[in-house]
Design an enzyme around this catalytic site. Structure first.
Site, PDB file in Angstrom:
ATOM      1  N   ASP A 166       0.310  -0.543   5.781  1.00  0.00           N
ATOM      2  CA  ASP A 166      -0.846  -1.239   5.222  1.00  0.00           C
ATOM      3  C   ASP A 166      -2.109  -0.589   5.765  1.00  0.00           C
ATOM      4  O   ASP A 166      -2.290  -0.485   6.989  1.00  0.00           O
ATOM      5  CB  ASP A 166      -0.797  -2.721   5.598  1.00  0.00           C
ATOM      6  CG  ASP A 166      -1.601  -3.586   4.645  1.00  0.00           C
ATOM      7  OD1 ASP A 166      -1.570  -3.321   3.436  1.00  0.00           O
ATOM      8  OD2 ASP A 166      -2.268  -4.533   5.111  1.00  0.00           O
ATOM      9  N   ASP A 203       0.823  -1.207   0.000  1.00  0.00           N
ATOM     10  CA  ASP A 203       0.000   0.000   0.000  1.00  0.00           C
ATOM     11  C   ASP A 203       0.856   1.255   0.000  1.00  0.00           C
ATOM     12  O   ASP A 203       0.588   2.205  -0.753  1.00  0.00           O
ATOM     13  CB  ASP A 203      -0.920   0.018   1.217  1.00  0.00           C
ATOM     14  CG  ASP A 203      -2.029  -1.019   1.114  1.00  0.00           C
ATOM     15  OD1 ASP A 203      -2.219  -1.588   0.031  1.00  0.00           O
ATOM     16  OD2 ASP A 203      -2.702  -1.253   2.145  1.00  0.00           O
ATOM     17  N   LYS A 244      -6.060  -0.591   6.388  1.00  0.00           N
ATOM     18  CA  LYS A 244      -7.159  -1.534   6.535  1.00  0.00           C
ATOM     19  C   LYS A 244      -8.419  -0.793   6.976  1.00  0.00           C
ATOM     20  O   LYS A 244      -8.355   0.251   7.630  1.00  0.00           O
ATOM     21  CB  LYS A 244      -6.836  -2.614   7.579  1.00  0.00           C
ATOM     22  CG  LYS A 244      -5.632  -3.488   7.220  1.00  0.00           C
ATOM     23  CD  LYS A 244      -5.897  -4.313   5.978  1.00  0.00           C
ATOM     24  CE  LYS A 244      -4.726  -5.218   5.659  1.00  0.00           C
ATOM     25  NZ  LYS A 244      -4.945  -5.978   4.385  1.00  0.00           N
TER      26      LYS A 244
END
Length: 348
Positions: free
Chosen positions: A267, A254, A269
């Site tokens: 990352d 990411d 989420k």
């Protein structure tokens, strides 16, 4: 008359054993009338067994004395208990937890290449290497696919249980629509974050009209991570492919940037439920370690990353949870990733 009574008493004393007030008088012991009259005046002692049911007590003694010793052993008793009550579940001692599996081969997490540019300039646009899945190219499994196919039995159970409950609540078609919306929101959220990171401006730096350009579905998520974006700087890669040629896997990271001055694989989420602890993020730390390990092995990147960050955003705009992974934690999750890779290879 007195003499006659005395004779009778003496004759009685020679014939029987006399008990007076708890005193046993053997035969052939003469008692005078004076002594006899004194003994009658002694207080009687009350036995604690006087109120006991003598018949029942006698039966109990006979049954105990006549019973045979049981021929059962501890093993047969355990077997009998197991048949009646079920198997015994022994709890582990506080010092003994579940054993952590270790990989058969410990591949290095960080590479020591002579050509490595440790101090690569951080200025310039971030890298964005697209994933090439053209024809004629050998398929390389992704990190997501490997993790999905190597879930533990407990993870599979809870995932299927959640799915059944959602289907029972929404129906088959409703659950499919729910899954499509989740995927769509996640994609829109990642695109919005990518736009913010590549533009070099945080959400707070944008004008109200610029903020409204993002879809309504992601407005809450962006508000949720605004405090995290404020601490992100020196973005080096966004939505960029990383590949480990030796271990034969790839993934799309990411973001690679500095968070509070530390270079991390980040990352993003989304979640409908709060995840305030790292343990609530399930396999996400393993995923971050896998991306970092691939990046460190990928010749397209002239630097190494030893830290990670898992950011959980919430649709209602509540403050996101940012879970930092230092180099020690990343190394542990890297080992877990190597074990999952071995499991995946055995399945194939």
């Amino acid at each position: 008359m007195r003499m006659t009574l005395l004779k009778v008493v003496r004759m009685f004393s020679f014939k029987r054993v006399v008990s007076l007030g708890g005193i046993i008088v053997p035969p052939r012991t003469s008692l005078s009338v004076n002594n006899f009259s004194v003994c009658q005046c002694l207080p009687k002692r009350h036995s604690p067994y006087s109120s006991m049911d003598s018949e029942r007590y006698s039966s109990l003694v006979k049954s105990v004395m006549s019973s045979r010793v049981s021929s059962q052993t501890p093993e047969t008793l355990n077997a009998e208990d197991g048949h009646i009550y079920g198997p015994v579940v022994k709890a582990p001692t506080p010092s003994s937890g579940p054993k952590m599996r270790v990989p058969k081969t410990l591949h290095p997490f960080v590479q020591c290449r002579d050509t490595l540019e440790a101090e690569e300039p951080e200025s310039g646009p971030p890298a964005r290497i697209a994933l090439n899945r053209g024809q004629g190219r050998s398929p390389v499994p992704s990190v997501t696919r490997i993790l999905q196919q190597t879930l533990s039995p407990d993870q599979v159970f809870y995932l299927e249980r959640w799915k059944r409950r959602m289907i029972a609540e929404l129906g088959e078609e409703g659950f499919k629509e729910y899954s499509r919306n989740l995927f769509r929101q996640g994609k829109l959220f990642h695109s919005a974050v990518e736009d913010i990171l590549t533009s070099g401006a945080s959400r707070e730096d944008k004008t109200p009209s610029e903020r409204d350009e993002y879809p309504p579905e992601v407005q809450g998520y962006l508000q949720s991570i605004s405090h995290v974006l404020a601490d992100v700087s020196a973005v080096r890669a966004v939505e960029s492919t990383v590949q480990h040629s030796t271990l034969n896997y790839l993934g799309i990271a990411d973001c690679v940037a500095r968070y509070r001055g530390v270079l991390c694989v980040i990352d993003w989420k989304t979640s409908e439920k709060p995840k305030p602890f790292l343990g609530n993020t399930y396999d996400n730390p393993i995923q971050v370690a896998a991306y970092a390990g691939a990046l460190n092995n990928d010749s397209n990147y002239k630097y190494q990353v030893e830290n990670g960050l898992v950011v959980v955003a919430y649709k209602d705009g509540s403050r996101a949870h940012a879970h930092q992974l230092n180099s020690e934690l990343m190394l542990e999750f890297w080992k877990s990733w190597l074990v999952r890779l071995e499991d995946f290879a055995e399945q194939k």
